[in-house]
Scaffold this active site. Sequence first.
Site: not given
Length: 278
Positions: A170-171
């Site tokens: 989850n950037e």
Amino acid sequence: MLIQPTEKNDDNDDIVQWVRNGIAVRVFGEAADASNSVAAEIASLIRQRADDGEQCILGLATGSTPVRVYRELIRLHREENLSMKNVVTFNLDEYFPMKPNAAQSYVRFMNEQLFDHVDISPDNIHIPDGTVTPDRVTEYCQQYEDAIDTAGGIDLQLLGIGRTGHVGFNEPGSEQASTTRLVRLCEITRTDAAKDFGGLEKTPQLAITMGVGTILRSRRIRLLAFGEHKSAIVERSVQGAISDSVPATYLHDHGNVEFVLDSAAASKLNPSTADVSH
Ligand code: PGA
């Protein structure tokens, strides 16, 4: 209200711990001691569930950080009768596309680092499938979410942290309520992975990852970070405000999160800003 870090009164007399923004920070002198502590917690949960005739649902991570936790779990299996027969696992993520037998696949990583060495049932292992066809990815990701729910939800989620502040993949820009999905990797993440792929141009652009919301539904979350190169992002994750620019800050709201660090990863934290508001 401010508190001073407290010395923990157990076998590990070099632990310092405090709470900031709802995150319990535990700092060990060495990564090995930190890893053994988390492995002991996992083993205790597995045994407790086995005693109650129940399954233990673990969320697992890949990367260099959790390797020592897995090594200790293998030792506990071999030397201290820890059975993983009642364990069900869900891994955070997988590159996309990715064949399970490829050198960089997280299926291969998990087999080599843990599953091949313990008595877990292969039927109980779940790792996002990097071979799903693009037209089926959305449906597949929903099935992964459903499988977690059907298993009863994750009891304990192990996390590493990337230099972008990602948890799973989850950037920055990920939403708090996000679920399992196909994502595009940041350049920093790809650069950090490039050595495993023989260069940046051969490093995947995409991955399937559990979402932030998926992770936040876990009952306990233990994030490990070791080394000076993680100290800046650890500082922003613990002491910064909740923001999608550092997805790990979403963990502030959870209620049962520990950051388990070595002294190098904790070196930019300021324990005197601790709070006891959670
Ligand atoms: P690392 O990766 O354990 O290899 O540092 C952590 C992550 O990217 O989540």
